[in-house]
Each structure stands twice: as C-alpha cells, then as structure tokens.
Scaffold this motif. Structure first.
Motif, PDB file in Angstrom:
ATOM      1  N   GLU A 202       0.760  -1.463   0.086  1.00 26.44           N
ATOM      2  CA  GLU A 202      -0.015  -0.098  -0.153  1.00 26.44           C
ATOM      3  C   GLU A 202       0.781   1.266  -0.123  1.00 26.44           C
ATOM      4  N   HIS A 207       0.061   1.494  -6.209  1.00 31.21           N
ATOM      5  CA  HIS A 207      -0.969   0.735  -5.387  1.00 31.21           C
ATOM      6  C   HIS A 207      -2.278   0.937  -5.837  1.00 31.21           C
ATOM      7  N   THR A 208      -2.919   2.046  -6.235  1.00 26.39           N
ATOM      8  CA  THR A 208      -4.155   2.085  -6.421  1.00 26.39           C
ATOM      9  C   THR A 208      -4.598   1.733  -7.978  1.00 26.39           C
ATOM     10  N   CYS A 212      -6.823  -1.446  -8.752  1.00 30.70           N
ATOM     11  CA  CYS A 212      -7.896  -1.099  -9.876  1.00 30.70           C
ATOM     12  C   CYS A 212      -8.079  -2.167 -11.008  1.00 30.70           C
ATOM     13  N   CYS A 221      -8.791   2.382 -15.306  1.00 31.65           N
ATOM     14  CA  CYS A 221      -7.788   2.458 -14.355  1.00 31.65           C
ATOM     15  C   CYS A 221      -6.768   3.549 -14.911  1.00 31.65           C
ATOM     16  N   HIS A 224      -5.433   6.242 -12.738  1.00 35.20           N
ATOM     17  CA  HIS A 224      -4.493   5.752 -11.537  1.00 35.20           C
ATOM     18  C   HIS A 224      -3.074   5.580 -11.898  1.00 35.20           C
TER      19      HIS A 224
END
Length: 228
Positions: A202, A207-208, A212, A221, A224
């Motif tokens: 994280e 990470h996102t 996603c 996505c 991100h």
C-alpha cells in the motif's frame, strides 16, 4: 499476402508480419459472420477490415485514375502486422478482455489504429490529415519507449513477474499502444501473481493502479497511472 508468405525471398520476420495481417483480418471476418455478433460490433469489425485493407492497398486517386499507389512502406506493413496480431488476440477466447467495457475500449483503439494507417496512405486525404495520422501511427510504434510505460515495466519487475507476464505486456503495448495495450497485458492471468503482490504493498504510488486492474475493468484504471 498469402503469396508474400510463400515467397522464398521473404525473411522470417516478413513472413511473420504477413501472417499476423492475414490472421487479424481472417479472425475479424469470422467475427463478422458469427451470428452471435451484435449489429454494432459487426459494423465496427467491417470498418476495421476495410481500413486495414485500404492501408495496404489504397485505391488510386479519382483525380488521377490511371495512377497506381506506391507499394506500402516497410514500416507501415510492419505496424499493420502488429495491429493484425492485436486483432487475433482480441478475437481469441483465451486473450480477449473479460469485461464488455474493456472489449469495447480495445475494439475502438484497434479501429482508430486502422483508421490512422488508412489515412496515412489515402490519396484523397489532405496533408494535414496525413500528418496527423502519421503522428498517431508513430506514437503507437514508439510506445515501448514511452516513459510511463518504462516506469510501469520497472514497477512490474519489482514483483518478480513470470516471463509470460512481461512478454504479454510488451506484446499488447506493441499491438495496441500505451496505455490501453499495457493495461490489457497487465490484466492477463499470467500477471495475476505480480498484480497481487503490487496490490498488497500500500505504500507505493502505483498501489491504486494495481488494485484497480485487479478489481475493475482495466479501461477505467488509466487515471490511476502516476504522472511523474
């Protein structure tokens, strides 16, 4: 194309390119004939086939009906081969995107790639239109050198991905471009382990994106992807 594939003077690379073009067109024609294909998709696939064939063999200009279009330059044929390979993967049950939103996105991206190839050789297109089309083709050809793509691959390799994962991301990027092709490749089952490892960490700015692609349609996505 079939004659070129069998030409004894063709190099292995040229034969592979011609085979990809034939395979892409053939798989698309099969999809057009499939009774389960929606009218909307059938129309899109028809446009794709027409655009690719026109790029490789454009009609003579109506202003000069006796003129013959010059043979397609090698770089354009090579790029058409990559798009053809992407078409084959798109129509394959083993590699087509699972989510309908993703399939629509990749289908649209491939159609735009074929349109750019066609416009680049269209004798009736304006100089401005051809230049704009060539810029789009160049952008896809140079996708593996895109700095964001290079950062993505660097991050993927932190998680010890399989060779199949790395090759799939590279191939999809060659075939479809950055970033649609790259995220399509990242969503492949061969990248599942690396994706899970990234999603579990994280503290990184990526990470996102991992989360996603793991949970949502990869076409949603793009926002991100870290910009820097």
């Amino acid at each position: 194309m079939m004659d070129l594939i069998e030409d004894p003077h063709a190099t292995p690379e040229e034969r592979a390119t011609y085979a990809n073009i034939v395979g892409g067109i053939t798989s698309t024609l099969q999809a057009i004939q499939d009774p389960h294909t929606s009218p909307e998709d059938r129309a899109a696939f028809t446009r794709i086939v027409k655009a690719m064939t026109a790029a490789l063999d454009p009609p003579p200009s109506p202003r000069s009906p006796q003129s013959q279009a010059p043979q397609a330059p090698k770089w354009l044929v090579a790029d058409a081969g990559q798009v053809g390979a992407g078409l084959k993967e798109f129509h394959s049950s083993q590699s087509t995107p699972d989510d309908p939103k993703d399939r629509k996105r990749i289908q649209k991206t491939i159609e735009q790639a074929c349109d750019a190839l066609r416009t680049a050789r269209d004798p009736e297109a304006s100089r401005e239109e051809r230049d704009e089309a060539l810029e789009k083709v160049k952008e896809r050809i140079e996708a593996l050198g895109n700095h964001q793509y290079l950062e993505l691959m660097k991050e993927i390799k932190r998680y010890k991905p399989s060779t199949a994962c790395v090759e799939t991301v590279e191939n999809r990027t060659r075939q479809v471009g950055w970033s649609d092709g790259s995220l399509w490749g990242l969503s492949d089952p061969s990248c599942a382990a690396a994706l899970a490892a990234g999603a579990s960490e994280e503290s990184t700015e990526w990470h996102t994106l991992w989360v996603c692609v793991q949970r949502d349609p990869f076409s949603s996505c793009v926002e991100h992807i870290p910009e820097d």
